[in-house]
Design a protein around this motif. Structure first.
Motif, PDB file in Angstrom:
ATOM      1  N   HIS A 144      47.743  45.477  34.049  1.00 28.70           N
ATOM      2  CA  HIS A 144      46.953  44.102  33.853  1.00 28.70           C
ATOM      3  C   HIS A 144      45.751  44.196  34.720  1.00 28.70           C
ATOM      4  O   HIS A 144      45.741  44.565  35.972  1.00 28.70           O
ATOM      5  N   THR A 145      44.367  44.008  34.271  1.00 26.21           N
ATOM      6  CA  THR A 145      43.202  44.141  35.037  1.00 26.21           C
ATOM      7  C   THR A 145      42.719  42.935  35.625  1.00 26.21           C
ATOM      8  O   THR A 145      43.298  41.861  35.437  1.00 26.21           O
ATOM      9  N   LYS A 146      41.712  43.001  36.423  1.00 27.93           N
ATOM     10  CA  LYS A 146      41.248  41.778  37.168  1.00 27.93           C
ATOM     11  C   LYS A 146      40.950  40.625  36.110  1.00 27.93           C
ATOM     12  O   LYS A 146      40.552  41.047  34.997  1.00 27.93           O
ATOM     13  N   PRO A 147      41.395  39.451  36.223  1.00 26.44           N
ATOM     14  CA  PRO A 147      41.715  38.928  37.450  1.00 26.44           C
ATOM     15  C   PRO A 147      43.183  38.822  37.951  1.00 26.44           C
ATOM     16  O   PRO A 147      43.426  38.204  39.056  1.00 26.44           O
ATOM     17  N   HIS A 148      43.708  39.724  37.256  1.00 27.14           N
ATOM     18  CA  HIS A 148      45.045  39.839  37.868  1.00 27.14           C
ATOM     19  C   HIS A 148      44.898  40.772  39.107  1.00 27.14           C
ATOM     20  O   HIS A 148      44.228  41.719  39.248  1.00 27.14           O
ATOM     21  N   PRO A 149      45.923  40.680  39.958  1.00 26.38           N
ATOM     22  CA  PRO A 149      45.674  41.396  41.224  1.00 26.38           C
ATOM     23  C   PRO A 149      46.256  42.827  41.160  1.00 26.38           C
ATOM     24  O   PRO A 149      46.471  43.379  42.204  1.00 26.38           O
ATOM     25  N   GLU A 150      46.992  43.153  40.239  1.00 20.70           N
ATOM     26  CA  GLU A 150      47.770  44.469  40.066  1.00 20.70           C
ATOM     27  C   GLU A 150      46.933  45.788  40.824  1.00 20.70           C
ATOM     28  O   GLU A 150      47.537  46.559  41.527  1.00 20.70           O
ATOM     29  N   THR A 182      46.081  38.755  46.554  1.00 17.87           N
ATOM     30  CA  THR A 182      46.838  39.574  47.143  1.00 17.87           C
ATOM     31  C   THR A 182      47.118  39.279  48.453  1.00 17.87           C
ATOM     32  O   THR A 182      47.891  39.614  49.290  1.00 17.87           O
ATOM     33  N   GLY A 183      46.484  38.097  49.133  1.00 13.36           N
ATOM     34  CA  GLY A 183      46.552  37.729  50.600  1.00 13.36           C
ATOM     35  C   GLY A 183      45.770  38.437  51.462  1.00 13.36           C
ATOM     36  O   GLY A 183      45.902  38.355  52.676  1.00 13.36           O
ATOM     37  N   ALA A 184      44.946  39.436  51.015  1.00 15.54           N
ATOM     38  CA  ALA A 184      44.061  40.317  52.062  1.00 15.54           C
ATOM     39  C   ALA A 184      42.927  39.312  52.340  1.00 15.54           C
ATOM     40  O   ALA A 184      42.602  38.445  51.706  1.00 15.54           O
ATOM     41  N   GLN A 185      42.004  39.877  53.336  1.00 13.15           N
ATOM     42  CA  GLN A 185      40.866  39.056  53.799  1.00 13.15           C
ATOM     43  C   GLN A 185      39.791  39.501  52.702  1.00 13.15           C
ATOM     44  O   GLN A 185      39.773  40.731  51.997  1.00 13.15           O
ATOM     45  N   VAL A 186      39.067  38.489  52.121  1.00 12.66           N
ATOM     46  CA  VAL A 186      38.269  38.730  50.991  1.00 12.66           C
ATOM     47  C   VAL A 186      36.835  38.520  51.437  1.00 12.66           C
ATOM     48  O   VAL A 186      36.525  37.519  52.152  1.00 12.66           O
TER      49      VAL A 186
END
Length: 201
Positions: A144-150, A182-186
């Motif tokens: 799954h590509t972006k916008p999916h976070p995989e 993902t919950g990461a800092q963006v």
């Protein structure tokens, strides 16, 4: 606990200013094979950041191109893109300095892109930053590509980095959506010129 720190970069519009290269190459292929082109407005609001195959499937679904034309358009677009990269992608000293600084600070570095791997590797090499990459995730490495976070999640797993210790640098709406999930800092940038040795991460 996992204390590995990482910075994960998108490619087009972040590490290289290639968004227009892809846009122009795809439109040239579309015009030649299907007598159609994507408007600048649609590119910026609907298509920017998506893989070529997703763009073409969307155009097929809308009846704007024929399904049997997809592969020919994709192949020609890729050929044209490689030629543009060869001609215009150059070493960016400011980004090289940024990568050196991050490496010295103990960060792992990754590139996560919706480009195919061959294109991504070529752009990273020619811009001078490939040697600093601990991980490169292309659209061929995920289901799954972006916008999916995989892609971003896979990169974090490969780097051994928890989302709480990761920074993701993105520019397009689809990429930002993937990064935020993902919950990461963006860190959001307007374009590749904002990614330089002076940026704060």
């Amino acid at each position: 606990m996992n204390f590995t720190k990482a910075v994960l970069f998108d490619l087009d519009g972040v590490l290289v200013d290639a968004c227009d290269w892809h846009y122009e190459a795809l439109n040239r292929a579309l015009r030649e094979i299907a007598n159609y082109e994507i408007s600048r407005h649609d590119h910026e609001t609907r298509f920017n950041g998506l893989p070529t195959k997703v763009k073409l499937k969307t155009l097929v679904a809308q009846g704007l191109i024929k399904e049997h034309q997809m592969q020919e358009i994709s192949d020609l677009k890729q050929e044209l893109t490689m030629g543009v990269i060869e001609d215009f992608c150059k070493v960016d000293d400011s980004k090289v300095q940024l990568m050196r600084k991050l490496t010295q600070q103990g960060f792992k570095i990754a590139c996560v892109t919706n480009c195919i791997r061959k294109t991504a590797i070529m752009m990273l090499h020619k811009s001078g930053v490939y040697e600093y990459m601990d991980c490169v995730i292309s659209n061929e490495d995920v289901d799954h590509t972006k916008p999916h976070p995989e892609g971003y999640i896979k990169a974090m797993v490969m780097l051994g980095c928890a989302p709480s210790n990761a920074i993701i640098v993105e520019d397009s709406p689809k990429g930002i959506q993937a990064a935020e999930m993902t919950g990461a800092q963006v860190v959001v940038v307007a374009n590749a010129t904002e990614v330089n040795e002076d940026m704060k991460l």
